[in-house]
Design an enzyme around this catalytic site. Structure first.
Site, PDB file in Angstrom:
ATOM      1  N   GLU A 173       0.810  -1.222   0.057  1.00  0.00           N
ATOM      2  CA  GLU A 173      -0.066   0.079   0.006  1.00  0.00           C
ATOM      3  C   GLU A 173       0.810   1.106   0.001  1.00  0.00           C
ATOM      4  OE1 GLU A 173      -3.070  -0.107   3.103  1.00  0.00           O
ATOM      5  OE2 GLU A 173      -4.181  -1.913   1.681  1.00  0.00           O
ATOM      6  N   HIS A 417     -15.670 -10.163   5.648  1.00  0.00           N
ATOM      7  CA  HIS A 417     -14.883 -10.934   6.658  1.00  0.00           C
ATOM      8  C   HIS A 417     -13.350 -10.123   6.798  1.00  0.00           C
ATOM      9  CE1 HIS A 417     -16.875 -14.783   5.581  1.00  0.00           C
ATOM     10  NE2 HIS A 417     -17.595 -14.059   6.414  1.00  0.00           N
ATOM     11  N   GLU A 418     -13.466  -9.109   7.638  1.00  0.00           N
ATOM     12  CA  GLU A 418     -12.205  -8.585   8.058  1.00  0.00           C
ATOM     13  C   GLU A 418     -11.662  -9.517   9.119  1.00  0.00           C
ATOM     14  OE1 GLU A 418     -10.110  -6.089   7.284  1.00  0.00           O
ATOM     15  OE2 GLU A 418      -8.905  -7.239   8.538  1.00  0.00           O
ATOM     16  N   HIS A 486      -8.934  -8.224   0.263  1.00  0.00           N
ATOM     17  CA  HIS A 486      -8.164  -6.830   0.534  1.00  0.00           C
ATOM     18  C   HIS A 486      -6.570  -7.125   1.312  1.00  0.00           C
ATOM     19  CE1 HIS A 486     -10.956  -3.310  -0.691  1.00  0.00           C
ATOM     20  NE2 HIS A 486     -11.214  -4.709  -1.548  1.00  0.00           N
ATOM     21  N   GLU A 487      -5.874  -6.469   1.080  1.00  0.00           N
ATOM     22  CA  GLU A 487      -4.600  -6.736   1.994  1.00  0.00           C
ATOM     23  C   GLU A 487      -3.990  -8.163   1.719  1.00  0.00           C
ATOM     24  OE1 GLU A 487      -7.218  -5.776   3.916  1.00  0.00           O
ATOM     25  OE2 GLU A 487      -7.206  -3.750   3.812  1.00  0.00           O
ATOM     26  N   GLU A 505      -7.603  -5.991  -3.763  1.00  0.00           N
ATOM     27  CA  GLU A 505      -7.247  -4.789  -3.427  1.00  0.00           C
ATOM     28  C   GLU A 505      -5.809  -4.801  -3.565  1.00  0.00           C
ATOM     29  OE1 GLU A 505      -7.663  -1.175  -0.126  1.00  0.00           O
ATOM     30  OE2 GLU A 505      -6.771  -3.250   0.737  1.00  0.00           O
ATOM     31  N   GLU A 511      -9.078   4.536   0.040  1.00  0.00           N
ATOM     32  CA  GLU A 511      -9.191   4.727   1.233  1.00  0.00           C
ATOM     33  C   GLU A 511      -8.077   5.668   1.579  1.00  0.00           C
ATOM     34  OE1 GLU A 511      -8.548   1.072   3.378  1.00  0.00           O
ATOM     35  OE2 GLU A 511      -6.641   0.550   2.601  1.00  0.00           O
TER      36      GLU A 511
END
Lengths: 716, 716
Positions: A173, A417-418, A486-487, A505, A511
């Site tokens: 990121e 689902h974080e 993501h991540e 992502e 963000e």
């Protein structure tokens, strides 16, 4: 063909191509030439030329395995096999509905003269570049082993301009830096200071792939990998004196870079090359090097456009993922119905219904809801093995009621689902989580891996985690669930094989508009050349409220119209309209483009492209006579040249053109826009002005008769 | 009660018990006295006396957390609460059908004078010993934290004899050494050389619990822990000058010993004390400190006796777990039906049917089959993330056919899940594995954790793995599956809470009879005082073939009759008859005892016990008027004294006595036995000779009339 005949074949090649050396193959169109040999040390070496320009000078290949055992020297060629293949295939979704794969292949079988250790290297040379991978044949004396180092060299011919982010085993990121290779060292320390949720920067001069490069003599070179499966993600060590890049595999925390079994293969190392930047974006090389789809039924995989309870968490308005201010909740033990809600929980039933209504009214397929489930009070992971429940909703989120409500309006809810990187606990809950989704009508999940990882031996990009992400995707497929991770480790085209891996992502996304360091105006002109080379990105564009400082945060990086153009220039089969409902209601005219734009395509034409400067792309909507064009520029205003020759001949079309207002400027007046309709044919060429960090977005439909064309401007 | 009143209460106590200090509670019977206070440094200290003998001198308590933050000093007492509790409860299975729990409790609430950090210590004093645990209250300024060190001291009063194994984060399978504390240092290096499949010995002078100690003045002291949940297993640092033991938690590979959240509690630290060794074995303190059963339906949990395809893999006869000699199989990819079998695979359908027939003929409940599933060719773990399939049988193992065959004979097949310590992959397959079991009629699984662990951050006994084992057990309960875990962290009574955790290995078991270092004759006279303090052990006794050297391996450690006695002296609700069918067929008379002996009990009486020397136990079969006695001795012959006063008064009973033959000797003549029947009453006392490493086994039934007693010897 025996070895004798091959040597003769080589001899003939040497006569016809005297500037080359060793074993040579060329690409089907003859533009690319790959040379291979084993040098005096027995090290495999290769080079790559493009139209008589050097792409890669002679670079070494191989490994160091186990306890410093050399697998990069002492080799001789045992056998070489050649092959050619041309085929066409149809992706489940994508930028084109038909993809050509055409390559010449050379499989080199090496054997160490003393140890008899065997190693194979398979090269595939396409018109758009080179892919090669190592293959570890089953053999006596070697079975399971560890990789201490991969020694693949990419010896560049000069001090190219690089579009790079620093190597970090836990994050992709970082903002993208543009500099010559020799300048990286002066920038690196500063770039590494970037504040991120999880950071494990590699030591020394190491950068990530996909790496975009441009040479002084006009070559565009992209280095990445394809089919990253059961292997660590590759970064690149930079030797800024010789301009040599060397593979740097993400280690686990014991420093081991791979646990390998003979009979297996590495990912492909990919070098996409052209003297036209548009070819880089148009390349299907990485997809072509991935395995065909392994899912038998793909009818349930559907690209979609969505809105969601998400951006409000970033804009400083007070809405939160958490339901209470309680400390020390324990998932499975804490009874949330007995806690006092703090009253500003975003994912509450009433608010989610507003989003469902908005989605239904405006033709969106789905609503993402973050913050629906127990655990957000835990704040972060790493010190706790279980942070979230993936089956228990907060008391004010009515799972069944919302499912009924959304269904009645033809809208899906997207699961979230974080994990806070509690990957091992996520695996423990995975079946229950997916059962819960199926029971409650969810068919897609956005996964998240914020923070440091559990298992604590791992990084986001290490081999174990690479396997984890794929495990989640494969298990999801069993439940007919699409995954938007993501991540996670950056993509390498594996979505060809598992097309329910609908997006990722894995880069600096929207963000960051709300964080202090923000997004640079050139960011989205680089992303397609770097991160997107591996696969679609859930960039979440569509932010209309330019001045985020009203929320006490950063300023958006682009004009409003550029946000529209991103729906075309950043490819993804899922696209979010990320802004708040209130902001779309303030701007219903430009919002129409987001409502109209497609997310799946029959054909894509890259009209203009220069990394870091501009991108203009036209795409035909899948199964429809509708076309969309997006054009964006960096911090400099420019005039895009848009030829409409991607349209079928002999017809008239109505183009709705969304352009920056005359006074538009990303810093001073980002929301200024102008919309008009015009008549175009496939002979038309539009000279379209783009403001500083501005854009243009065009939707095109066939004219149904002369009636509708009356009074419209004609573009010649 | 306010703090003022407590100080007065203490003052009165001080007057009446002048030798004590601080806050004092005594056990219900008054024999044990616990003292507690905070010293001048603010360190919590405690001591323990038994019948006016010092068990533990003043020892410190507390932690170092996070980045060297002291949680073991600077405290004052904020509040103290007292409580008393007496209750009776019934275990699902066990050594007794009714267990008393009677204790006095003192909850000390501490607060650091400067930081306001809070820590509670809860003491429970039973007649048989002390348990205490730390509790981390929810509080401002502390939430999730890491434990750098637990600082609990056990300050022994002298240079006691210890029955110890070295601390090893990956294994409990060392032979047990007997020495004074001061001798440990001279033995440690040698003991640590033991060859084991996975080893991670702690550095320095560190030993494991359960630790059995005996003082010169005749005190028996056992130190262990109860309710090990979400915490690392405790070893003990030994200071052999001051005879102080200090808690040494198993770290993860980053050196962190615990990831803790406030609101949670530690396991109980347990000190079982008596001047009679029999009381140590009879103690229920560890069970009483565990939580009551959390399963609502336990009807499916059934103790059982089993045979199996297992011992043949150790005896050198050629039978193997593997099906082929293939290298480099890949689970999920390799098609085993296309591999050439090597022809000596143990778990083949025909052979398993022989075991099913044998089990049915001899009244066994089940047949364990190891080597049924794909993956054994992988040889070992750690370098591969996936070693085994838990859902795919070898081609010559007919899952469905064997299920039908076994069912038709009323026999269960016991599933085997060796993981080679690929714990993360086991979790990935867990649901599928348990579904497969349910689908194919399995209701019990033997799990295995041979070798080094994945996740690679973990050891067998670190916090993450402690959670793993329990995760498997809890998930198994959802499928009504019993778990018998081998190579898992040693038990701490958690089976009270989850009684489907039917047994564990977690110590040096019978398999070592076949390894070069073997089993020492005193081993089984110590195990009940060490390993078994935490829970039942699947020791797999019943080896009749004494001279294993015929198989090119070691010699058994006991007489044949001692093997019978182990079914009584080593408590387990599952017991294997481990030897080969052919050996049981050679000795049908002593085999009768194994066929008869119960595995679940109404009542247990410890008749004689001395750690390292001898054990004699009598048990009444659950729900039946049948009793079984087992007596064993170490390398010395002895005469056991067996009073039959455990039998009901006023009746006559027929005892079948299995004794060592007159010429029996574990080294020279292990298979010599003599069997006779005798009449006993509850007044009878038998003087029973045991050979060197010999034993005696007795089964007792009520006489149904005088008829059957004719001609039988009467024991007075």
């Amino acid at each position: 063909m025996g070895i004798g005949k091959k040597i003769i074949a080589l001899f003939i090649l040497s006569l016809t191509l005297p500037s080359l050396w060793g074993q040579v193959i060329d690409s089907p169109d003859g533009n690319l030439k790959l040379s291979f040999d084993v040098n005096n040390n027995g090290t495999p070496i290769y080079s790559l030329d493009y139209k008589n320009k050097v792409v890669l000078k002679k670079g070494g290949m191989g490994f160091v395995i186990n306890d410093s055992q050399a697998m990069d020297a002492g080799f001789k060629v045992d056998n070489i096999q050649y092959d050619t293949k041309e085929e066409y295939w149809t992706p489940v979704w994508g930028e084109n509905n038909r993809i050509q794969s055409h390559y010449k292949e050379m499989l080199v079988q090496l054997i160490q003269k003393e140890s008899r250790l065997k190693l194979n290297i398979r090269f595939r040379l396409f018109n758009d570049g080179l892919g090669f991978r190592y293959e570890f044949p089953v053999q006596p004396g070697l079975r399971c082993f560890v990789i201490q180092d991969e020694k693949t060299e990419f010896r560049l011919a000069g001090d190219h301009t690089a579009f790079w982010i620093p190597a970090d085993y836990d994050s992709n990121e970082y903002p993208i830096s543009t500099s010559s290779l020799s300048q990286i060292s002066t920038l690196m320390d500063d770039v590494r200071k970037e504040g991120l949720a999880a950071k494990a920067p590699a030591l020394g001069l190491v950068i990530q792939t996909p790496l975009m490069l441009k040479s002084i003599d006009g070559l565009y070179i992209n280095i990445h990998e394809a089919a990253l499966v059961n292997y660590a993600a590759m970064c690149l060590n930079v030797d800024d004196k010789t301009f040599t890049l060397t593979s740097h595999l993400t280690p686990d925390k014991a420093g081991v870079k791979g646990y390998i079994q003979t009979g297996s293969v590495t990912p492909w190392r990919t070098i996409v090359v052209s003297d036209d930047a548009r070819d880089i974006l148009a390349s299907n090389l990485i997809l072509n090097l991935n395995e065909p789809c392994k899912l038998t039924d793909t009818s349930w995989i559907k690209p979609c456009k969505y809105v969601g309870v998400w951006w409000e968490y970033f804009t400083g308005g007070g809405s939160t993922w958490t339901y209470t201010d309680a400390q020390d909740v324990v998932i499975g033990e804490t009874d949330y119905t007995k806690l006092t809600p703090h009253g500003h929980h975003g994912a509450n039933t009433t608010h989610v219904k507003e989003y469902i209504d908005f989605a239904a009214e405006n033709g969106f397929d789905a609503v993402l809801v973050e913050g629906w489930n127990e655990g957000w009070e835990n704040g972060g992971g790493y010190l706790k093995e279980r942070v979230f429940s993936f089956t228990k909703a907060y008391p004010d989120f009515d799972v069944e009621g919302l499912h009924r409500y959304a269904s009645s309006k033809g809208v899906k809810i997207i699961m979230h689902h974080e994990t806070y990187s509690t990957a091992s606990d996520y695996e423990r809950q995975l079946h229950d989580a997916f059962h819960f989704m199926v029971d409650n009508g969810y068919d897609a999940v956005k996964t998240g891996y914020v923070g440091r990882l559990i298992p604590r031996s791992e990084y986001h990009d290490s081999q174990w985690m690479v396997n984890h992400y794929l495990h989640v995707v494969k298990t999801a497929a069993d439940y007919k669930i699409m995954v938007n991770s993501h991540e996670a480790v950056r993509p390498t085209g594996v979505y060809r094989t598992y097309p329910n891996w609908i997006a990722q992502e894995s880069a600096r996304g929207t963000e960051f508009e709300s964080f202090n360091d923000g997004i640079r105006p050139d960011h989205t002109t680089i992303l397609p050349f770097t991160r997107l080379m591996g696969g679609p990105m859930d960039y979440t564009p569509g932010i209309f409220e330019g001045d985020l400082s009203t929320y006490g945060s950063n300023k958006r990086s682009s004009t409003l119209v550029k946000q529209l153009a991103l729906y075309v220039t950043i490819y993804s089969p899922i696209q979010m309209a990320a802004d708040l409902i209130e902001n779309y209601k303030r701007y219903p005219e430009p919002f129409q483009f987001i409502k109209d734009v497609a997310v799946d395509w029959d054909k894509t034409d890259i009209l203009e492209a220069e990394p870091g400067d501009y991108i203009t792309i036209a795409r035909k909507a899948k199964g429809k006579n509708e076309w969309f064009v997006g054009a964006i520029t960096d911090e400099n205003a420019r005039t895009a040249t848009i030829p409409f020759d991607f349209l079928p001949d002999g017809k008239k079309y109505i183009a709705t053109i969304y352009e920056d207002g005359k006074d538009a400027d990303w810093e001073k007046n980002p929301q200024s826009y102008h919309i008009f309709k015009a008549v175009v044919t496939n002979k038309s060429v539009l000279k379209q002005k783009l403001a500083r960090s501005g854009g243009a977005a065009i939707s095109i439909v066939e004219a149904t008769g002369e009636e509708g064309l009356r009074g419209l401007k004609k573009i010649k």
